[in-house]
Motif scaffolding. Structure first.
Motif, PDB file in Angstrom:
ATOM      1  N   LEU A  35       0.828  -1.211   0.000  1.00 38.74           N
ATOM      2  CA  LEU A  35       0.000   0.000   0.000  1.00 38.74           C
ATOM      3  C   LEU A  35       0.858   1.255   0.000  1.00 38.74           C
ATOM      4  CD1 LEU A  35      -3.079  -0.577   2.348  1.00 38.74           C
ATOM      5  CD2 LEU A  35      -3.068   0.063  -0.059  1.00 38.74           C
ATOM      6  N   VAL A  36       1.944   1.229   0.758  1.00 35.87           N
ATOM      7  CA  VAL A  36       2.821   2.393   0.815  1.00 35.87           C
ATOM      8  C   VAL A  36       3.463   2.639  -0.556  1.00 35.87           C
ATOM      9  CG1 VAL A  36       4.986   3.252   1.805  1.00 35.87           C
ATOM     10  CG2 VAL A  36       3.221   2.351   3.296  1.00 35.87           C
ATOM     11  N   VAL A  37       3.840   1.549  -1.245  1.00 37.10           N
ATOM     12  CA  VAL A  37       4.408   1.696  -2.590  1.00 37.10           C
ATOM     13  C   VAL A  37       3.358   2.260  -3.545  1.00 37.10           C
ATOM     14  CG1 VAL A  37       5.341   0.449  -4.576  1.00 37.10           C
ATOM     15  CG2 VAL A  37       6.124  -0.129  -2.278  1.00 37.10           C
ATOM     16  N   LEU A  38       2.159   1.683  -3.523  1.00 39.28           N
ATOM     17  CA  LEU A  38       1.113   2.113  -4.463  1.00 39.28           C
ATOM     18  C   LEU A  38       0.668   3.551  -4.198  1.00 39.28           C
ATOM     19  CD1 LEU A  38      -1.054  -1.139  -4.675  1.00 39.28           C
ATOM     20  CD2 LEU A  38       0.501  -0.221  -6.405  1.00 39.28           C
ATOM     21  N   THR A  39       0.536   3.928  -2.919  1.00 34.37           N
ATOM     22  CA  THR A  39       0.111   5.307  -2.636  1.00 34.37           C
ATOM     23  C   THR A  39       1.206   6.284  -3.027  1.00 34.37           C
ATOM     24  OG1 THR A  39       0.802   4.990  -0.339  1.00 34.37           O
ATOM     25  CG2 THR A  39      -1.544   4.777  -0.813  1.00 34.37           C
ATOM     26  N   GLY A  40       2.464   5.867  -2.884  1.00 30.07           N
ATOM     27  CA  GLY A  40       3.568   6.730  -3.308  1.00 30.07           C
ATOM     28  C   GLY A  40       3.527   6.946  -4.813  1.00 30.07           C
ATOM     29  N   LEU A  41       3.282   5.868  -5.553  1.00 32.87           N
ATOM     30  CA  LEU A  41       3.174   5.988  -7.010  1.00 32.87           C
ATOM     31  C   LEU A  41       1.971   6.850  -7.386  1.00 32.87           C
ATOM     32  CD1 LEU A  41       3.969   2.302  -8.065  1.00 32.87           C
ATOM     33  CD2 LEU A  41       5.433   4.303  -8.393  1.00 32.87           C
ATOM     34  N   ALA A  42       0.862   6.662  -6.653  1.00 30.15           N
ATOM     35  CA  ALA A  42      -0.391   7.336  -7.017  1.00 30.15           C
ATOM     36  C   ALA A  42      -0.296   8.849  -6.922  1.00 30.15           C
ATOM     37  CB  ALA A  42      -1.532   6.833  -6.131  1.00 30.15           C
ATOM     38  N   LEU A  43       0.639   9.370  -6.143  1.00 30.38           N
ATOM     39  CA  LEU A  43       0.695  10.831  -6.026  1.00 30.38           C
ATOM     40  C   LEU A  43       1.668  11.460  -7.020  1.00 30.38           C
ATOM     41  CD1 LEU A  43       3.369  11.695  -4.103  1.00 30.38           C
ATOM     42  CD2 LEU A  43       1.900  10.820  -2.307  1.00 30.38           C
ATOM     43  N   SER A  44       2.155  10.641  -7.978  1.00 25.78           N
ATOM     44  CA  SER A  44       3.054  11.154  -9.009  1.00 25.78           C
ATOM     45  C   SER A  44       2.272  11.471 -10.285  1.00 25.78           C
ATOM     46  CB  SER A  44       4.113  10.100  -9.332  1.00 25.78           C
ATOM     47  OG  SER A  44       4.783   9.733  -8.158  1.00 25.78           O
ATOM     48  N   PRO A  45       2.469  12.671 -10.852  1.00 24.54           N
ATOM     49  CA  PRO A  45       1.680  13.044 -12.036  1.00 24.54           C
ATOM     50  C   PRO A  45       1.911  12.127 -13.232  1.00 24.54           C
ATOM     51  CG  PRO A  45       3.424  14.660 -11.604  1.00 24.54           C
ATOM     52  CD  PRO A  45       3.361  13.754 -10.415  1.00 24.54           C
ATOM     53  N   GLY A  46       3.134  11.621 -13.409  1.00 23.64           N
ATOM     54  CA  GLY A  46       3.410  10.732 -14.538  1.00 23.64           C
ATOM     55  C   GLY A  46       2.666   9.419 -14.418  1.00 23.64           C
ATOM     56  N   ILE A  47       2.560   8.894 -13.184  1.00 24.57           N
ATOM     57  CA  ILE A  47       1.822   7.644 -12.942  1.00 24.57           C
ATOM     58  C   ILE A  47       0.320   7.893 -13.076  1.00 24.57           C
ATOM     59  CG2 ILE A  47       1.294   5.880 -11.217  1.00 24.57           C
ATOM     60  CD1 ILE A  47       4.099   5.555 -11.935  1.00 24.57           C
ATOM     61  N   ASP A  48      -0.135   9.043 -12.571  1.00 25.26           N
ATOM     62  CA  ASP A  48      -1.564   9.356 -12.658  1.00 25.26           C
ATOM     63  C   ASP A  48      -2.001   9.382 -14.117  1.00 25.26           C
ATOM     64  OD1 ASP A  48      -4.132  10.044 -12.061  1.00 25.26           O
ATOM     65  OD2 ASP A  48      -3.690  12.028 -11.269  1.00 25.26           O
ATOM     66  N   ALA A  49      -1.107   9.859 -15.012  1.00 23.59           N
ATOM     67  CA  ALA A  49      -1.465   9.914 -16.435  1.00 23.59           C
ATOM     68  C   ALA A  49      -1.533   8.511 -17.038  1.00 23.59           C
ATOM     69  CB  ALA A  49      -0.454  10.773 -17.195  1.00 23.59           C
ATOM     70  N   ILE A  50      -0.713   7.583 -16.530  1.00 23.93           N
ATOM     71  CA  ILE A  50      -0.696   6.216 -17.063  1.00 23.93           C
ATOM     72  C   ILE A  50      -1.806   5.375 -16.438  1.00 23.93           C
ATOM     73  CG2 ILE A  50       0.639   4.073 -17.229  1.00 23.93           C
ATOM     74  CD1 ILE A  50       3.166   5.777 -17.051  1.00 23.93           C
ATOM     75  N   ALA A  51      -1.951   5.499 -15.120  1.00 17.97           N
ATOM     76  CA  ALA A  51      -2.858   4.624 -14.370  1.00 17.97           C
ATOM     77  C   ALA A  51      -3.717   5.449 -13.424  1.00 17.97           C
ATOM     78  CB  ALA A  51      -2.042   3.584 -13.599  1.00 17.97           C
ATOM     79  N   SER A  52      -4.545   6.334 -13.991  1.00 16.30           N
ATOM     80  CA  SER A  52      -5.342   7.198 -13.105  1.00 16.30           C
ATOM     81  C   SER A  52      -6.310   6.424 -12.209  1.00 16.30           C
ATOM     82  CB  SER A  52      -6.059   8.288 -13.897  1.00 16.30           C
ATOM     83  OG  SER A  52      -6.758   7.729 -14.961  1.00 16.30           O
ATOM     84  N   PRO A  53      -6.794   5.223 -12.598  1.00 19.96           N
ATOM     85  CA  PRO A  53      -7.651   4.491 -11.648  1.00 19.96           C
ATOM     86  C   PRO A  53      -6.971   4.251 -10.296  1.00 19.96           C
ATOM     87  CG  PRO A  53      -7.825   3.512 -13.821  1.00 19.96           C
ATOM     88  CD  PRO A  53      -6.730   4.539 -13.907  1.00 19.96           C
ATOM     89  N   LEU A  54      -5.645   4.122 -10.324  1.00 18.87           N
ATOM     90  CA  LEU A  54      -4.912   3.928  -9.075  1.00 18.87           C
ATOM     91  C   LEU A  54      -5.074   5.148  -8.170  1.00 18.87           C
ATOM     92  CD1 LEU A  54      -2.814   2.061  -7.580  1.00 18.87           C
ATOM     93  CD2 LEU A  54      -1.043   3.487  -8.604  1.00 18.87           C
ATOM     94  N   THR A  55      -4.811   6.339  -8.742  1.00 18.26           N
ATOM     95  CA  THR A  55      -4.946   7.571  -7.959  1.00 18.26           C
ATOM     96  C   THR A  55      -6.399   7.763  -7.511  1.00 18.26           C
ATOM     97  OG1 THR A  55      -3.177   8.486  -9.316  1.00 18.26           O
ATOM     98  CG2 THR A  55      -4.380  10.031  -7.947  1.00 18.26           C
ATOM     99  N   VAL A  56      -7.327   7.481  -8.421  1.00 15.10           N
ATOM    100  CA  VAL A  56      -8.749   7.632  -8.095  1.00 15.10           C
ATOM    101  C   VAL A  56      -9.138   6.675  -6.969  1.00 15.10           C
ATOM    102  CG1 VAL A  56     -11.100   7.358  -8.998  1.00 15.10           C
ATOM    103  CG2 VAL A  56      -9.351   8.480 -10.397  1.00 15.10           C
TER     104      VAL A  56
END
Lengths: 245, 261
Positions: B191-212
Motif C-alpha cells: 500500500l505504501v508503494v502504491l500510494t507513493g506511485l499514485a501521487l506522481s503526475p506521470g503515474i496518474d497519467a498512465i494509471a489514473s484508476p490507481l490515484t482515483v
C-alpha cells in the motif's frame, strides 16, 4: 532499564540519520548514486497516457501562486504597461523558419483548453482551466530541424541574483497533446503572477516544469552548455530534469 | 560445548538476513526523507487537489516561537516537537519536523527527494527478491497468517499478558508474529508503494484508476503518511521485543542465522 535503553536507542538512531545524511548529502559520489534512479524512472514512467481532465466545477477560482512572483525588471514592467502589445515570442534555434509571434498571432492559432491538476513538487495540488496553443502546433509552424532534441524555454524573470529562469522538454514530451503554451487561466488572460503573457503547462510532470513568463523558445541539440547545464533553473538547483514522479 | 551446538538452530537464510538489514536502513532513510518532503507542504487533505475544507492534519507555526498541530480541526500546541523545531544549526524556526530527524538534516527538498526515490527502489527490489526466494524455498508458508491461526490470536496475546500459563501450539512463528508479518509485508508495504506511485503526475497519467482508488492525489499522500505511521508502530514494537526477549540471541540469529529456541 531495558525500556530506557529502547527509547534512547530509538531516538538516537533517528536523530543520527539527520546529521549523518547531512554530511553524506554534500558528497558528489553519493549524489551521483542517489540521482541514478532518475533515468530508471524516466524510462519506466516517461510521458505516456493523458493527465486527467476535470470539469469546470473542479476549478480553483484562486489558483495558488508559488515560487517567484511577477518579474520585477524594467523590461517586463514596460511590456505589462502596454498590455504586452510589444511582446514577441521568439522561436529559433534548430528550426526551419525562425519567427517572432505577437500575442495577437498566437491568439489566432488553433486554441486548446484543458482543465488539469497542477501537482507541485512541494506536495500541494490545484486545478486550473488553461487555454492556449498546443506546443506541437507551434513546433510544426516553425519546422523542427533534424539536429534538435530539446525544446528550451527562456523566461523573462530572474531569481534576484541575475540567474534567468529556464526549462526544457525533450521532443517527445513537447509533442505530448497536453503540452500547452497557455495564454489564459480560468477564462481570463494570464495575470502577471501566473506567468503573463505566456506560460507552459505540462500536466504529466511536476509544476516546476511548467515555466512562466516565456519570452523565447529555442530548439537545441543539447543543454549541456546552457546555464548550469542540467536543462532548467530548478534542475540546476538539484531537482530532477524528469519530473514525472 | 557439544550441548550448546545442538541447542542452536539455523533459523534465517542469507537472503532473509540481508533483506532484514537492507530494509532496516531503507526504512530509516525513507521515513527521514519522507518527513523532509512532507515539510515542504505540511498538510494532509482527504481530497484530490489541496482543499483546506478537507484537511485532516496541519502542522504549522502561527507565531514566532509557537508550533501547532491540528488534527481533524483540533489544535494542539506542539512547540519544539512539531511546527516550531530545530534547523540543525543550533536554532529553532517554523518547520513541521525538526532537522534532527529529517534527511538530509537540514531543509533540502530536492535532496530529500533523491534519498527517498533511491531508497524506495532499494526497498521495493529487496522486497521482490525476498518474496521470490522465500516462495521458492517454501518459507512463506510459515509466515503467512491462516484461517486456522485466527482462533489462536487471543490465547497468544493472553499468554503475553500473563493471563495464560502456556502459549497455544504453533510451529516456527506464533500467531501474533504471523499476523504482524503478514500485515506489514503483504498489506502495508504494498500500500505504501502504491500510494507513493499514485501521487506522481506521470503515474496518474498512465494509471489514473490507481490515484482515483485512493481518493485522489492529496488523499494518496494522506494514505502514504498513514502507512508510514503503521510501519513506525511495527518498528517500535518489533525493536522493543528484540530488546526485551534475549537481545544477544535475537541479534545473533539475524546476523549469523543461528538462533537458540
Amino acid at each position: 532499564m531495558k525500556r530506557r535503553l529502547f527509547i534512547a536507542s530509538g531516538l538516537s538512531t533517528l536523530a543520527g540519520c539527520g546529521s549523518v545524511t547531512a554530511a553524506m548529502n554534500q558528497n558528489a559520489s553519493v549524489q551521483r548514486v542517489l540521482a541514478s534512479v532518475e533515468r530508471l524512472n524516466h524510462a519506466l514512467i516517461g510521458t505516456r497516457g493523458l493527465a486527467r481532465e476535470y470539469d469546470d466545477r473542479d476549478v480553483d477560482a484562486n489558483f495558488r501562486v508559488n515560487g517567484f512572483a511577477a518579474p520585477s525588471d524594467a523590461r517586463y514592467g514596460e511590456l505589462l504597461a502596454e498590455k504586452f502589445a510589444g511582446y514577441r515570442l521568439v522561436v529559433d534555434g534548430a528550426v526551419e523558419r525562425p519567427n517572432a509571434f505577437s500575442l495577437a498571432q498566437l491568439s489566432t492559432m488553433p486554441q486548446r483548453t484543458q482543465i488539469t491538476r497542477h501537482d507541485c513538487v512541494e506536495g500541494w495540488s490545484a486545478i486550473g482551466k488553461w487555454s492556449g496553443v498546443a506546443l506541437s502546433h507551434l513546433l510544426d509552424r516553425v519546422g523542427v530541424r533534424p539536429g534538435a532534441r530539446y525544446v528550451l524555454f527562456r523566461c523573462m524573470d530572474n531569481d534576484g541574483s541575475g540567474n534567468l529562469y529556464y526549462e526544457s522538454l525533450d521532443l517527445h514530451q513537447a509533442r505530448h497533446p497536453q503540452a500547452l503554451l497557455a495564454l489564459r487561466l480560468n477564462d481570463a488572460p494570464l495575470d502577471p503572477d501566473h506567468g503573463a503573457p505566456l506560460r507552459l503547462k505540462v500536466p504529466t510532470q511536476l509544476g516546476y516544469k511548467s515555466a512562466k513568463w516565456i519570452g523565447r523558445i529555442e530548439l537545441v541539440g543539447s543543454f549541456a552548455n546552457i546555464y548550469g547545464g542540467r536543462g532548467g533553473y530548478w534542475e540546476d538547483q538539484g531537482y530532477e530534469w524528469y519530473a514525472g514522479i | 560445548m557439544k550441548e550448546l551446538e545442538t541447542a542452536v538452530v539455523y533459523r534465517y537464510g542469507l537472503l532473509t538476513r540481508l533483506s532484514h538489514w537492507v530494509w532496516f536502513v531503507a526504512f530509516l532513510v525513507l521515513v527521514g526523507s519522507g518527513l523532509q518532503i512532507f515539510n515542504a507542504s505540511p498538510n494532509l487533505d482527504a481530497s484530490d487537489k489541496s482543499d483546506p475544507a478537507r484537511r485532516v492534519l496541519a502542522i504549522g507555526s502561527p507565531a514566532a516561537g509557537v508550533g501547532t498541530t491540528t488534527i481533524f480541526g483540533h489544535t494542539f500546541v506542539t512547540t519544539n516537537w512539531l511546527g516550531w523545531t530545530g534547523d540543525g544549526m543550533g536554532s529553532r524556526g517554523p518547520r513541521a519536523f525538526g532537522a534532527s530527524i529529517i534527511i538530509p538534516g537540514y531543509q533540502d527538498l530536492s535532496g530529500g527527494r533523491r534519498w527517498h526515490l533511491f531508497f524506495a527502489w532499494i526497498a521495493a527490489l529487496c522486497w521482490l527478491a525476498w518474496l521470490v526466494s522465500s516462495a521458492v524455498k517454501g518459507n512463506l508458508q510459515q509466515m503467512i497468517l491462516r484461517r486456522s491461526d485466527l482462533s489462536k490470536l487471543w490465547p497468544m496475546q493472553a499468554y503475553y499478558l500473563k493471563l495464560r500459563k502456556a502459549p497455544p501450539p504453533y510451529d516456527v512463528y506464533n500467531p501474533l508474529q504471523k499476523a504482524a508479518y503478514t500485515t506489514v509485508l503483504f498489506v502495508i508495504a504494498p500500500l505504501v508503494v502504491l500510494t507513493g506511485l499514485a501521487l506522481s503526475p506521470g503515474i496518474d497519467a498512465i494509471a489514473s484508476p490507481l490515484t482515483v482508488a485512493f481518493g485522489g492525489r492529496q488523499f494518496a499522500r494522506l494514505w502514504h503518511f498513514a502507512g508510514m505511521l503503521v510501519l513506525i508502530a511495527f518498528f517500535a514494537i518489533h525493536t522493543f521485543q528484540v530488546l526485551t526477549q534475549g537481545f544477544a540471541n535475537q541479534m545473533r540469529s539475524m546476523i549469523t542465522g543461528w538462533y537458540r529456541p
